[in-house]
Design an enzyme around this catalytic site. Structure first.
Site, mmCIF file in Angstrom:
data_model
loop_
_atom_site.group_PDB
_atom_site.id
_atom_site.type_symbol
_atom_site.label_atom_id
_atom_site.label_comp_id
_atom_site.label_asym_id
_atom_site.label_seq_id
_atom_site.Cartn_x
_atom_site.Cartn_y
_atom_site.Cartn_z
ATOM 1 C CE LYS A 191 15.917 -9.469 7.062
ATOM 2 N NZ LYS A 191 14.742 -9.821 7.915
ATOM 3 C CD GLU A 266 7.223 -2.295 -4.811
ATOM 4 O OE1 GLU A 266 6.608 -3.163 -4.173
ATOM 5 O OE2 GLU A 266 7.448 -2.366 -6.020
ATOM 6 C CB CYS A 300 1.499 -1.782 0.412
ATOM 7 S SG CYS A 300 1.491 -2.634 -1.164
ATOM 8 C CD GLU A 397 1.131 1.109 6.086
ATOM 9 O OE1 GLU A 397 2.242 1.120 6.659
ATOM 10 O OE2 GLU A 397 0.950 0.698 4.937
HETATM 11 P P1 NAD Z 1 9.356 -3.612 8.077
HETATM 12 O O1 NAD Z 1 9.890 -2.386 7.428
HETATM 13 O O2 NAD Z 1 9.278 -3.663 9.542
HETATM 14 O O3 NAD Z 1 10.223 -4.875 7.651
HETATM 15 C C1 NAD Z 1 10.426 -5.211 6.303
HETATM 16 C C2 NAD Z 1 11.765 -5.921 6.181
HETATM 17 O O4 NAD Z 1 12.809 -5.030 6.525
HETATM 18 C C3 NAD Z 1 11.915 -7.136 7.088
HETATM 19 O O5 NAD Z 1 12.570 -8.167 6.369
HETATM 20 C C4 NAD Z 1 12.790 -6.600 8.197
HETATM 21 O O6 NAD Z 1 13.569 -7.602 8.828
HETATM 22 C C5 NAD Z 1 13.692 -5.652 7.435
HETATM 23 N N1 NAD Z 1 14.336 -4.601 8.247
HETATM 24 C C6 NAD Z 1 13.882 -4.017 9.394
HETATM 25 N N2 NAD Z 1 14.772 -3.107 9.826
HETATM 26 C C7 NAD Z 1 15.807 -3.095 8.947
HETATM 27 C C8 NAD Z 1 17.017 -2.366 8.850
HETATM 28 N N3 NAD Z 1 17.373 -1.451 9.766
HETATM 29 N N4 NAD Z 1 17.840 -2.609 7.806
HETATM 30 C C9 NAD Z 1 17.510 -3.516 6.866
HETATM 31 N N5 NAD Z 1 16.382 -4.262 6.918
HETATM 32 C C10 NAD Z 1 15.538 -4.041 7.944
HETATM 33 O O7 NAD Z 1 7.942 -3.875 7.381
HETATM 34 P P2 NAD Z 1 6.874 -5.017 7.767
HETATM 35 O O8 NAD Z 1 6.258 -4.644 9.061
HETATM 36 O O9 NAD Z 1 7.525 -6.341 7.601
HETATM 37 O O10 NAD Z 1 5.818 -4.861 6.571
HETATM 38 C C11 NAD Z 1 4.738 -4.000 6.601
HETATM 39 C C12 NAD Z 1 5.033 -2.729 5.818
HETATM 40 O O11 NAD Z 1 5.372 -3.027 4.465
HETATM 41 C C13 NAD Z 1 3.837 -1.799 5.739
HETATM 42 O O12 NAD Z 1 4.248 -0.472 5.972
HETATM 43 C C14 NAD Z 1 3.378 -1.938 4.289
HETATM 44 O O13 NAD Z 1 2.654 -0.852 3.790
HETATM 45 C C15 NAD Z 1 4.666 -2.159 3.592
HETATM 46 N N6 NAD Z 1 4.450 -2.786 2.277
HETATM 47 C C16 NAD Z 1 4.589 -2.017 1.160
HETATM 48 C C17 NAD Z 1 4.344 -2.574 -0.098
HETATM 49 C C18 NAD Z 1 4.462 -1.727 -1.334
HETATM 50 O O14 NAD Z 1 4.506 -2.303 -2.414
HETATM 51 N N7 NAD Z 1 4.475 -0.420 -1.242
HETATM 52 C C19 NAD Z 1 3.968 -3.905 -0.193
HETATM 53 C C20 NAD Z 1 3.835 -4.653 0.967
HETATM 54 C C21 NAD Z 1 4.090 -4.074 2.209
#
Ligand code: NAD
Length: 503
Positions: A191, A266, A300, A397
């Protein structure tokens, strides 16, 4: 025609061709619309124009994809590792062959600058190559013997799994999760993030053209609260690999509880760069500047807190501010651009809200703090000075090209500030005192630390965070441990007496 115009023309050519059919879901080797027929639009942060319609999947689409992955698992999990290796190497070659299309599409969909994204496609191929090479030995384990007993320990793929990815560097991050899963013999329902779905569809098509059997990798687009939630709740899926925000990780853990999902998270970070006055200041300034303003700061492992010894605080802040002020903000396909537009207007508003928060908290905006241009989601590279770690700009963040600089007096204070956060993903330490480096790295609360360096990746090393930054590790064999079950079989080596009960 300028290089920028040529790049735009090529990018829009690729995207328009694919947009004719829309960005469909991909299940059992076929492009399919959402069962409901619903779609949504993916818009470019460059100018908010629609790039493509996207299938809006929900629980029904997830169910079809999960049952497809379950059926495909029967064959794929039994396909010899050497055979899986061959197929994944072909996928890597096919990604390399389409690197231009992947990079240009990703830049228009995410706003990330081409100078970084061109390498992201190649890194995606490297992920496939690396995990392909581990596939033939992924099942291997250990034999342990006593005089009476021989134990053989081995691994087997856990089953069909779900992969949920964010929007910041979607292609590379998807391959980082999907390549080890299918190398291990799992099948996948992916997804992608709703804000940047285009390259996920490209990946599954490339993989199948290269020989990946239909049903091994399936893609369902849609919103997190519908498609994402259904994925985490589906009983056929045995594990969820998730990259995204910490708060979403909590939701996923709750949603997956009823079906006892194994989870790998992550999550976010508020990573410190700790700069002592004995370090190579020139290099440290370059590294800190690179780690916050590359990839739009939507990274991240970005170095979002700059902790500087008070003896050099003014000088370092002045130098970072000067560098930030010179960074080119512009169209992501301009080869000179460093900072492109942020992913969407909502995220841009969130990042800009911290400009007011910084002022109200009493910090100074040394550089930036403004929107750039009239259209698109552009903000200027920003540095907050005169800050302390208790401020929101020290704790939250921001996930944009925004750096908070905080002074410290000595080692003890540096450590206290560095660890005073809910997060614990990465830390960067600059000092030429070896003993101090050992003391600091022993006490820093972070899953990954770089000494006298920016973030450089080596795929066999563990990647992941502590505290609210994640659960589990990727990379090397750690990825296989997540996607596989370890089983032990015990054989008697000699006749032995079995306890006799009831007589
Ligand atoms: P997000 O958590 O809003 O969304 C990530 C994914 O989760 C999307 O595909 C979204 O549709 C899905 N999602 C949202 N709600 C959900 C639910 N209730 N159930 C299942 N899936 C759901 O994150 P974002 O805004 O897309 O990305 C930014 C974040 O990602 C930042 O916090 C960043 O630090 C983190 N990130 C972490 C790493 C790492 O390796 N630690 C790498 C890249 C990004």
């Amino acid at each position: 025609m300028s290089t920028l115009d040529q790049n735009i023309s090529r990018a829009m050519g690729y995207i328009a061709e694919r947009a004719k059919a829309g960005c469909m879901n991909h299940i059992a080797g076929a492009s399919v619309p959402a069962v409901s027929g619903e779609t949504f639009a993916t818009r470019s942060p460059v100018d908010l124009t629609t790039l493509s319609s996207v299938a809006a999947g929900d629980a029904e689409d997830i169910d079809r994809a999960a049952l497809t992955a379950k059926a495909a698992f029967k064959t794929w999990s039994k396909t010899p590792g050497a055979e899986r290796r061959k197929i994944l190497i072909k996928v890597a070659e096919a990604i390399e062959a389409r690197a231009d299309e992947i990079a240009l599409t990703e830049c228009m969909d995410t706003g990330q600058a081409l100078r970084f994204m061109s390498k992201a496609a190649l890194r995606g191929a490297a992920n496939f190559r690396y995990f392909a090479d581990q596939a033939p030995t992924a099942e291997d384990g250990a034999v342990t013997r006593t005089p009476t007993q021989m134990n053989t320990t081995s691994r087997r793929p856990i089953g069909p799994v779900g992969v949920i990815t964010p929007w910041n560097t979607p292609f590379m991050l998807s391959t980082w999760k999907i390549a080890p899963a299918i190398a291990a013999g799992c099948t996948v329902v992916h997804k992608p993030a709703e804000l940047s779905p285009l390259t996920a569809k490209l990946l599954v098509e490339i993989a199948e053209e290269a020989g990946l059997p239909p049903g091994v990798l399936n893609v369902v687009n849609g919103m997190g609260e519908t498609a994402g939630k259904a994925l985490t709740e589906h009983p056929a899926l045995k594990a969820i690999a998730f990259v995204g925000e910490s708060a979403t990780g909590s939701h996923i853990m709750r949603q997956g509880a009823a079906t006892l999902k194994r989870v790998h998270f992550e999550l976010g970070g508020k990573n410190p760069v700790i700069l002592f006055d004995d370090a190579n200041i020139d290099q440290a300034v370059d590294a800190a500047t690179f780690m916050i303003y590359s990839l739009n700061g939507e990274r991240c492992t970005s170095s979002s807190r700059l902790l500087v010894q008070d003896t050099i605080y003014e000088e370092v802040c002045a130098r970072v501010a000067e560098a930030a002020g010179r960074i080119k903000v512009g169209h992501p396909l301009d080869p000179e651009t460093v900072v492109g537009p942020l992913i969407d207007p909502g995220h841009e508003a969130k990042v800009r809200s911290y400009f007011d928060i910084a002022k109200s908290e009493g910090a100074t905006i040394a550089v930036g703090g403004t929107k750039v241009g009239e259209t698109g989601c552009y903000v200027a590279p920003t540095l907050f000075t005169g800050a302390n770690n208790a401020m929101k700009i020290g704790q939250e963040e921001i996930f944009g090209p925004v750096l908070t600089a905080i002074p410290f007096q000595d080692e003890a204070e540096a450590l206290e500030i560095a660890n005073d956060t809910d997060y614990g993903l990465a830390a960067y330490l600059w000092t030429n005192d070896l003993n101090r480096a050992v003391r600091m790295t022993d006490a820093l609360e972070a899953g990954m630390m770089w000494i006298n360096s920016e973030n450089t990746r080596h795929l066999p090393t563990p990647f992941g965070g502590v505290k609210s930054s994640g659960i589990g590790r990727d990379g090397g064999d750690w990825s296989f441990d997540f996607y596989m079950e370890t089983v032990n079989v015990s054989f008697p080596r000699a006749p032995h007496k079995t306890p006799k009960l009831g007589g």
